[in-house]
Design a protein around this motif. Structure first.
Motif, PDB file in Angstrom:
ATOM      1  N   GLU A 178       0.821  -1.212   0.000  1.00 32.60           N
ATOM      2  CA  GLU A 178       0.000   0.000   0.000  1.00 32.60           C
ATOM      3  C   GLU A 178       0.855   1.263   0.000  1.00 32.60           C
ATOM      4  N   PHE A 179       2.001   1.207   0.649  1.00 32.48           N
ATOM      5  CA  PHE A 179       2.888   2.364   0.668  1.00 32.48           C
ATOM      6  C   PHE A 179       3.326   2.713  -0.751  1.00 32.48           C
ATOM      7  N   LEU A 180       3.813   1.729  -1.481  1.00 33.07           N
ATOM      8  CA  LEU A 180       4.288   1.972  -2.841  1.00 33.07           C
ATOM      9  C   LEU A 180       3.143   2.352  -3.775  1.00 33.07           C
ATOM     10  N   ALA A 181       1.977   1.733  -3.593  1.00 29.04           N
ATOM     11  CA  ALA A 181       0.827   2.077  -4.428  1.00 29.04           C
ATOM     12  C   ALA A 181       0.401   3.517  -4.189  1.00 29.04           C
ATOM     13  N   ARG A 182       0.414   3.935  -2.934  1.00 28.19           N
ATOM     14  CA  ARG A 182      -0.012   5.297  -2.602  1.00 28.19           C
ATOM     15  C   ARG A 182       0.932   6.339  -3.193  1.00 28.19           C
ATOM     16  N   LEU A 183       2.207   6.018  -3.256  1.00 27.40           N
ATOM     17  CA  LEU A 183       3.164   6.956  -3.853  1.00 27.40           C
ATOM     18  C   LEU A 183       2.813   7.261  -5.299  1.00 27.40           C
ATOM     19  N   GLY A 184       2.270   6.274  -6.001  1.00 31.43           N
ATOM     20  CA  GLY A 184       1.897   6.492  -7.394  1.00 31.43           C
ATOM     21  C   GLY A 184       0.614   7.272  -7.569  1.00 31.43           C
ATOM     22  N   VAL A 185      -0.251   7.250  -6.560  1.00 29.22           N
ATOM     23  CA  VAL A 185      -1.551   7.924  -6.642  1.00 29.22           C
ATOM     24  C   VAL A 185      -1.494   9.329  -6.060  1.00 29.22           C
ATOM     25  N   ASP A 186      -0.886   9.444  -4.906  1.00 28.06           N
ATOM     26  CA  ASP A 186      -0.850  10.730  -4.190  1.00 28.06           C
ATOM     27  C   ASP A 186       0.542  10.910  -3.578  1.00 28.06           C
ATOM     28  N   PRO A 187       1.545  11.198  -4.396  1.00 28.48           N
ATOM     29  CA  PRO A 187       2.918  11.274  -3.872  1.00 28.48           C
ATOM     30  C   PRO A 187       3.089  12.403  -2.868  1.00 28.48           C
ATOM     31  N   PRO A 188       3.910  12.191  -1.856  1.00 25.75           N
ATOM     32  CA  PRO A 188       4.154  13.235  -0.859  1.00 25.75           C
ATOM     33  C   PRO A 188       5.027  14.332  -1.439  1.00 25.75           C
ATOM     34  N   LYS A 189       5.147  15.404  -0.710  1.00 28.26           N
ATOM     35  CA  LYS A 189       5.995  16.515  -1.122  1.00 28.26           C
ATOM     36  C   LYS A 189       7.290  16.498  -0.321  1.00 28.26           C
ATOM     37  N   ALA A 190       8.314  17.061  -0.916  1.00 23.38           N
ATOM     38  CA  ALA A 190       9.534  17.309  -0.153  1.00 23.38           C
ATOM     39  C   ALA A 190       9.233  18.366   0.894  1.00 23.38           C
ATOM     40  N   THR A 191       9.970  18.345   1.984  1.00 27.82           N
ATOM     41  CA  THR A 191       9.788  19.372   3.003  1.00 27.82           C
ATOM     42  C   THR A 191      10.246  20.729   2.459  1.00 27.82           C
ATOM     43  N   ALA A 192       9.843  21.776   3.134  1.00 24.97           N
ATOM     44  CA  ALA A 192      10.145  23.132   2.668  1.00 24.97           C
ATOM     45  C   ALA A 192      11.648  23.330   2.482  1.00 24.97           C
ATOM     46  N   HIS A 193      12.018  23.817   1.330  1.00 25.41           N
ATOM     47  CA  HIS A 193      13.395  24.189   0.977  1.00 25.41           C
ATOM     48  C   HIS A 193      14.330  22.991   0.764  1.00 25.41           C
ATOM     49  N   ALA A 194      13.800  21.753   0.789  1.00 22.55           N
ATOM     50  CA  ALA A 194      14.678  20.590   0.696  1.00 22.55           C
ATOM     51  C   ALA A 194      15.414  20.536  -0.638  1.00 22.55           C
ATOM     52  N   ALA A 195      14.714  20.648  -1.746  1.00 24.65           N
ATOM     53  CA  ALA A 195      15.355  20.521  -3.052  1.00 24.65           C
ATOM     54  C   ALA A 195      16.399  21.614  -3.269  1.00 24.65           C
ATOM     55  N   GLU A 196      16.064  22.846  -2.929  1.00 18.81           N
ATOM     56  CA  GLU A 196      16.994  23.961  -3.114  1.00 18.81           C
ATOM     57  C   GLU A 196      18.202  23.817  -2.192  1.00 18.81           C
ATOM     58  N   THR A 197      17.971  23.367  -0.968  1.00 20.95           N
ATOM     59  CA  THR A 197      19.082  23.190  -0.032  1.00 20.95           C
ATOM     60  C   THR A 197      20.052  22.126  -0.527  1.00 20.95           C
ATOM     61  N   LEU A 198      19.533  21.017  -1.033  1.00 21.42           N
ATOM     62  CA  LEU A 198      20.393  19.967  -1.576  1.00 21.42           C
ATOM     63  C   LEU A 198      21.204  20.491  -2.758  1.00 21.42           C
TER      64      LEU A 198
END
Length: 210
Positions: free
Chosen positions: A68-88
């Motif tokens: 169910e965890f993997l299935a849910r990722l395909g239907v309603d994927p979570p978001k990165a936390t605030a500023h995560a992508a830019e910080t990386l």
């Protein structure tokens, strides 16, 4: 620079909660409340499922959780936390080695990173850690895998357990969004208000792109 995953780089609580409720249903347990789910939380995903359903139903519930965890990722994927992508991105540009150390299983951890579009190596997952956090084993393995000494590493998490793990490993640790109470004159504060402020803690300036 070593990051915890859930709550630090990825806001995964909703998909985790969804999968846990399906795991409980497969084990024949009435739908757990939010309070019960919170009380069942452990340093690893497998231990959390065990705490929720018990050993007798663990195999069935664990299979359901992962499905169910993997299935849910395909239907309603979570978001990165605030500023995560830019910080990386900024950390990579500064020349720092970066990686993730998590108590989540490798398959689910990598799926989370992919779903959020975060490009950061998954260095250590539950399968590679001899003991779960707050034991230092996983974090020390991540430090060594990145070719660092503990004095060269900085660990970022989001819970008191992450802080205890970092301290037991002898690695400087920051806790995202938390304020640690401490007497004046003791150890440096571990509070990191948001990820965008992280580069200031590294002593490095971002390299200019050519």
């Amino acid at each position: 620079m070593i990051f915890d995953l859930d709550g630090t780089l990825v806001d995964s609580w909703e998909v985790h909660r969804y999968a846990l409720r399906h795991a409980a249903a497969e084990a024949g347990i009435s739908e757990p409340s939010s309070a019960r789910l919170a009380a069942a939380q452990r340093p690893t995903d497998l231990a959390t499922v065990r705490a929720l359903v018990g050993d007798a139903y663990l195999a069935t519930a664990w299979t359901a959780y992962r499905r169910e965890f993997l299935a849910r990722l395909g239907v309603d994927p979570p978001k990165a936390t605030a500023h995560a992508a830019e910080t990386l991105r900024r950390l990579r540009a500064s020349g720092l080695s970066i990686g993730v150390c998590t108590g989540r299983s490798r398959r689910e951890a990598q799926a989370l990173l992919n779903a959020c579009g975060l490009e950061v190596p998954l260095v250590i997952a539950r399968e590679e850690a001899v003991e779960p956090k707050p034991a230092p084993a996983g974090l020390l393995a991540a430090v060594h895998a990145l070719g660092l000494a503990t004095s060269e590493a900085l660990y970022v998490g989001d819970t008191a357990t992450d802080l205890r793990q970092g301290r037991s490993a002898g690695v400087r640790t920051l806790v995202l969004g938390a304020r640690e109470a401490r007497p004046r004159g003791q150890s440096p504060p571990s509070h990191l208000p948001e990820l965008s402020e992280l580069l200031a803690h590294t002593g490095r300036a971002e390299r200019k792109s050519e």
